[in-house]
Design a protein around this motif. Sequence first.
Motif, PDB file in Angstrom:
ATOM      1  N   GLY A  90       0.800  -1.237   0.000  1.00  0.00           N
ATOM      2  CA  GLY A  90       0.000   0.000   0.000  1.00  0.00           C
ATOM      3  C   GLY A  90       0.828   1.279   0.000  1.00  0.00           C
ATOM      4  O   GLY A  90       0.567   2.201  -0.766  1.00  0.00           O
ATOM      5  N   SER A  91       1.821   1.346   0.850  1.00  0.00           N
ATOM      6  CA  SER A  91       2.619   2.579   0.957  1.00  0.00           C
ATOM      7  C   SER A  91       3.964   2.456   0.246  1.00  0.00           C
ATOM      8  O   SER A  91       4.863   3.266   0.467  1.00  0.00           O
ATOM      9  CB  SER A  91       2.855   2.899   2.437  1.00  0.00           C
ATOM     10  OG  SER A  91       3.568   1.834   3.057  1.00  0.00           O
ATOM     11  N   SER A  92       4.077   1.450  -0.610  1.00  0.00           N
ATOM     12  CA  SER A  92       5.399   1.129  -1.130  1.00  0.00           C
ATOM     13  C   SER A  92       5.820   1.935  -2.368  1.00  0.00           C
ATOM     14  O   SER A  92       5.813   1.430  -3.496  1.00  0.00           O
ATOM     15  CB  SER A  92       5.464  -0.369  -1.438  1.00  0.00           C
ATOM     16  OG  SER A  92       6.777  -0.709  -1.792  1.00  0.00           O
ATOM     17  N   THR A  93       6.182   3.181  -2.132  1.00  0.00           N
ATOM     18  CA  THR A  93       6.941   3.924  -3.140  1.00  0.00           C
ATOM     19  C   THR A  93       8.198   4.398  -2.419  1.00  0.00           C
ATOM     20  O   THR A  93       8.194   4.544  -1.190  1.00  0.00           O
ATOM     21  CB  THR A  93       6.179   5.157  -3.676  1.00  0.00           C
ATOM     22  OG1 THR A  93       5.974   6.086  -2.608  1.00  0.00           O
ATOM     23  CG2 THR A  93       4.848   4.772  -4.304  1.00  0.00           C
ATOM     24  N   LYS A  94       9.242   4.640  -3.198  1.00  0.00           N
ATOM     25  CA  LYS A  94      10.509   5.044  -2.572  1.00  0.00           C
ATOM     26  C   LYS A  94      10.301   6.321  -1.756  1.00  0.00           C
ATOM     27  O   LYS A  94      10.731   6.421  -0.610  1.00  0.00           O
ATOM     28  CB  LYS A  94      11.563   5.259  -3.660  1.00  0.00           C
ATOM     29  CG  LYS A  94      12.923   5.591  -3.134  1.00  0.00           C
ATOM     30  CD  LYS A  94      13.956   5.456  -4.239  1.00  0.00           C
ATOM     31  CE  LYS A  94      15.365   5.678  -3.720  1.00  0.00           C
ATOM     32  NZ  LYS A  94      15.655   7.086  -3.410  1.00  0.00           N
ATOM     33  N   GLU A  95       9.579   7.272  -2.363  1.00  0.00           N
ATOM     34  CA  GLU A  95       9.372   8.554  -1.682  1.00  0.00           C
ATOM     35  C   GLU A  95       8.665   8.343  -0.343  1.00  0.00           C
ATOM     36  O   GLU A  95       9.070   8.877   0.687  1.00  0.00           O
ATOM     37  CB  GLU A  95       8.501   9.489  -2.537  1.00  0.00           C
ATOM     38  CG  GLU A  95       9.067   9.864  -3.894  1.00  0.00           C
ATOM     39  CD  GLU A  95       8.587   8.947  -5.004  1.00  0.00           C
ATOM     40  OE1 GLU A  95       8.505   7.717  -4.774  1.00  0.00           O
ATOM     41  OE2 GLU A  95       8.303   9.436  -6.112  1.00  0.00           O
ATOM     42  N   THR A  96       7.592   7.584  -0.378  1.00  0.00           N
ATOM     43  CA  THR A  96       6.785   7.435   0.839  1.00  0.00           C
ATOM     44  C   THR A  96       7.486   6.604   1.894  1.00  0.00           C
ATOM     45  O   THR A  96       7.453   6.935   3.083  1.00  0.00           O
ATOM     46  CB  THR A  96       5.399   6.880   0.474  1.00  0.00           C
ATOM     47  OG1 THR A  96       4.733   7.900  -0.259  1.00  0.00           O
ATOM     48  CG2 THR A  96       4.574   6.530   1.695  1.00  0.00           C
ATOM     49  N   ARG A  97       8.140   5.534   1.478  1.00  0.00           N
ATOM     50  CA  ARG A  97       8.840   4.728   2.490  1.00  0.00           C
ATOM     51  C   ARG A  97       9.945   5.559   3.158  1.00  0.00           C
ATOM     52  O   ARG A  97      10.186   5.442   4.358  1.00  0.00           O
ATOM     53  CB  ARG A  97       9.388   3.445   1.861  1.00  0.00           C
ATOM     54  CG  ARG A  97       8.269   2.440   1.505  1.00  0.00           C
ATOM     55  CD  ARG A  97       7.726   1.743   2.745  1.00  0.00           C
ATOM     56  NE  ARG A  97       6.443   1.120   2.565  1.00  0.00           N
ATOM     57  CZ  ARG A  97       6.233  -0.133   2.139  1.00  0.00           C
ATOM     58  NH1 ARG A  97       7.253  -0.891   1.799  1.00  0.00           N
ATOM     59  NH2 ARG A  97       5.012  -0.613   2.049  1.00  0.00           N
ATOM     60  N   GLU A  98      10.596   6.428   2.380  1.00  0.00           N
ATOM     61  CA  GLU A  98      11.623   7.285   2.994  1.00  0.00           C
ATOM     62  C   GLU A  98      10.974   8.286   3.948  1.00  0.00           C
ATOM     63  O   GLU A  98      11.504   8.558   5.024  1.00  0.00           O
ATOM     64  CB  GLU A  98      12.456   7.981   1.913  1.00  0.00           C
ATOM     65  CG  GLU A  98      13.336   6.980   1.185  1.00  0.00           C
ATOM     66  CD  GLU A  98      14.462   7.609   0.368  1.00  0.00           C
ATOM     67  OE1 GLU A  98      15.304   6.848  -0.128  1.00  0.00           O
ATOM     68  OE2 GLU A  98      14.501   8.857   0.221  1.00  0.00           O
ATOM     69  N   LYS A  99       9.824   8.812   3.544  1.00  0.00           N
ATOM     70  CA  LYS A  99       9.134   9.768   4.426  1.00  0.00           C
ATOM     71  C   LYS A  99       8.690   9.094   5.720  1.00  0.00           C
ATOM     72  O   LYS A  99       8.717   9.681   6.796  1.00  0.00           O
ATOM     73  CB  LYS A  99       7.896  10.347   3.731  1.00  0.00           C
ATOM     74  CG  LYS A  99       8.216  11.429   2.725  1.00  0.00           C
ATOM     75  CD  LYS A  99       6.906  11.991   2.175  1.00  0.00           C
ATOM     76  CE  LYS A  99       7.130  12.635   0.839  1.00  0.00           C
ATOM     77  NZ  LYS A  99       5.932  12.714   0.012  1.00  0.00           N
ATOM     78  N   MET A 100       8.246   7.839   5.624  1.00  0.00           N
ATOM     79  CA  MET A 100       7.814   7.115   6.825  1.00  0.00           C
ATOM     80  C   MET A 100       8.988   6.940   7.796  1.00  0.00           C
ATOM     81  O   MET A 100       8.855   7.136   9.004  1.00  0.00           O
ATOM     82  CB  MET A 100       7.224   5.755   6.438  1.00  0.00           C
ATOM     83  CG  MET A 100       5.892   5.862   5.727  1.00  0.00           C
ATOM     84  SD  MET A 100       5.430   4.334   4.878  1.00  0.00           S
ATOM     85  CE  MET A 100       4.961   3.293   6.248  1.00  0.00           C
ATOM     86  N   LEU A 101      10.147   6.560   7.235  1.00  0.00           N
ATOM     87  CA  LEU A 101      11.319   6.369   8.099  1.00  0.00           C
ATOM     88  C   LEU A 101      11.762   7.697   8.706  1.00  0.00           C
ATOM     89  O   LEU A 101      12.117   7.775   9.891  1.00  0.00           O
ATOM     90  CB  LEU A 101      12.459   5.726   7.299  1.00  0.00           C
ATOM     91  CG  LEU A 101      12.247   4.238   7.037  1.00  0.00           C
ATOM     92  CD1 LEU A 101      13.203   3.715   5.970  1.00  0.00           C
ATOM     93  CD2 LEU A 101      12.422   3.436   8.331  1.00  0.00           C
ATOM     94  N   THR A 102      11.717   8.750   7.907  1.00  0.00           N
ATOM     95  CA  THR A 102      12.119  10.065   8.419  1.00  0.00           C
ATOM     96  C   THR A 102      11.166  10.526   9.522  1.00  0.00           C
ATOM     97  O   THR A 102      11.596  11.095  10.527  1.00  0.00           O
ATOM     98  CB  THR A 102      12.183  11.083   7.259  1.00  0.00           C
ATOM     99  OG1 THR A 102      13.175  10.607   6.337  1.00  0.00           O
ATOM    100  CG2 THR A 102      12.568  12.466   7.725  1.00  0.00           C
TER     101      THR A 102
END
Length: 325
Positions: A289-301
Amino acid sequence: MQKPTIYITRKIPEHLLDPYRERFHFRMYHEERKPIPKDMLYEEVLEADGLLCLLTEQIDEPFLRHAKHLKIIANMAVGYDNIDVAAAEKYGIVVTNTPDVLTETTADLTFALLMATARRLVQSSNLIYQNGWKEWSPFDMVGTDVYGKTIGIVGMGRIGTAVARRAKGFDMDILYHNRSRNQEVEEVLGAEYCSFEELLERADFVVSLLPLTEKTAKKFNKEAFERMKETAIFINVSRGGVVDEDALYEALKEGKIKAAGLDVFAKEPIDSSHPFTKLDNVLLTPHIGSSTKETREKMLTLCLDNLDNYFYGDGALTPVTKNKK
Ligand code: DGY
């Protein structure tokens, strides 16, 4: 103050940690695609002031009792059913999640799954790979229209609202069911609030965006699938636990509903031995569901910002526990 130690339960890109290195001592599990073994996590957490974990970790009461120094858990997901939040509160441990940053991305996947299921994209693509496309024919790979149909969204939070906006663009009628009314979707998008049962009976597409709680567990059961139209398509992008999977399997097999697009499962991961893979009216994706590079990086940040604000600021930014410090 001594730098707090943060344990990260999966290998994540080092460059994301760079802005925080002066303030934290990071320790990290070395595998990218495998969850950390339980005994290793038990050992590592003894030294940790903060934990950055994933939904693959079950953070239960015995673990929280054992984690003597732990002050905060930053969960890399908006859902936090993998964590016993009440027990965390009992031990004074703050828990955070990652709302907002994944809303649009998850809504995109929800709609992609809905469209791909309705128009049988995967089966159609497979037909070519299997040399099954011999001639163009009027009723080959016929699907179901999306535009102008009725979507029923169960769970109208941030992601539900973003899905409703997409549905509006497809000229769909929008029904929703939620714990509380959502003025925004009613006034701006013309969504209609209705009971769970009525939604099931009227919707052409039933979309589950329910968080998993004691109340929502197996909410989509035999009775729910029996209420749906025989032409209905069921989409689940929230948690597999909200579905009685045996009942869904039966409903799909017996033609009680037309098809399903599923991104989440009661027990993950699944593989080709799962009963759903034996059905040709199901489209399955591996919890992306949330698996785009941009979003996964935002989640970690956001996880790292939560830790940073907890230790050096006014408190965690997106706590799910009552206290943020
Ligand atoms: C979540 O955030 O809860 C998703 O399931 C993973 O992105």
